[in-house]
Design an enzyme around this catalytic site. Sequence first.
Site, PDB file in Angstrom:
ATOM      1  CE  LYS A   1      -4.149  -2.066   1.921  1.00  0.00           C
ATOM      2  NZ  LYS A   1      -5.222  -2.013   2.937  1.00  0.00           N
TER       3      LYS A   1
ATOM      4  CE  LYS B   1      -5.413  -8.527   0.082  1.00  0.00           C
ATOM      5  NZ  LYS B   1      -5.588  -8.531   1.526  1.00  0.00           N
TER       6      LYS B   1
ATOM      7  CE  LYS C   1     -12.586  -3.939   3.659  1.00  0.00           C
ATOM      8  NZ  LYS C   1     -11.466  -4.838   3.998  1.00  0.00           N
TER       9      LYS C   1
END
Length: 265
Positions: free
Chosen positions: A51, A131, A134
Site C-alpha cells: 500500500k 488477491k 474490497k
Amino acid sequence: MAASLLACGIDPEQSILFQQSQVSEHVELSWILGCLTSMPRLRHLPQWKMKSKQKNEGSVGLYTYPVLQAADILLYKSTHVPVGEDQVQHLELAQDLARIFNHRYGDLFPEPRALLSSTRKVKSLRDPFSKMSKSDPQSMATINLTDSPDNIALKIRRAVTDFTSEVTFDPEMRPGVSNLVSIHASMAMVSVEEALSQAQGLDTGAYKQLVAEAVIQRLTPVREEMERLRADRGHLEAVLARGAHRARELAAPVLREVRQRVGFS
C-alpha cells in the site's frame, strides 16, 4: 459490517461482536506493544510494502496497524486466530510480541496460532496473480456480499482466464481458471476434485455460468439477510453495545495486569 457478520451466521450470544473503537484498551495495549517493536520489523510486512507503493508515501497509521492487530489478538489472550494467507505474517508479529513481552515481564500472553481455511486466498477476477480485495479500484475484480445476482454473473462472465477452453486446476500455469475452480469449490462446499468433475465437458465460458450459479445460490440468502438487518438499525446498535460491554469486561483486567508489569502506576 455488523450486518454482514450477523448475516453470515455469527451468533452474538456465542461470539462477542463489538466496535473496536468502543474499547479503548485496544489502543493503549497497542502503544505498549509498539514500544517493543522495531521499525525494520514493521517495514517488511506485506501490507505496508504494497500500500505504501500504491500511495508513494504511507501513513503512520498504516505503518503501525499490524501492532494494533497484535493488540486486538493478545488483549483477549487468543490461542487461535482465523486469518487469510496474506495475514499470516501479521499474526507472526503477534506471536513475536507475545514472546518478547513474556520474556521481559513474565508469562502472560499465549502465542496465537493461525486457523487457515482450505481456500487460503481468493484471487482477483481481473488479475488472478493478486488477491481479491474490497479496496481494489477495479469494480469488476471483486465480488461483494451486497452484489445482485446479475452483477455477480457479469463479474464472473468477464473474469480473466486464458485461451484454453478445457477446465483444469493448475494455479501456476492457469491462475485465472484455477481461481474460478477454487471459488466454485468454496461456494458449493465441495472439493476441488468434485468441482472439476462437475466441469467435465464444459468449456470455460459454460463453466463460468456454473460458477456464477454456485456463488449466487450461496450469497443470495446472505445479501437478503443483510438488507433485513440494515433496516433495523436499533437492533444492530443494541448488539454492538452489548458486545462492547462484554469485551471491556474481558479486556480491562488484562490491561491492568500489563500496566502493572511494565511499571505504570
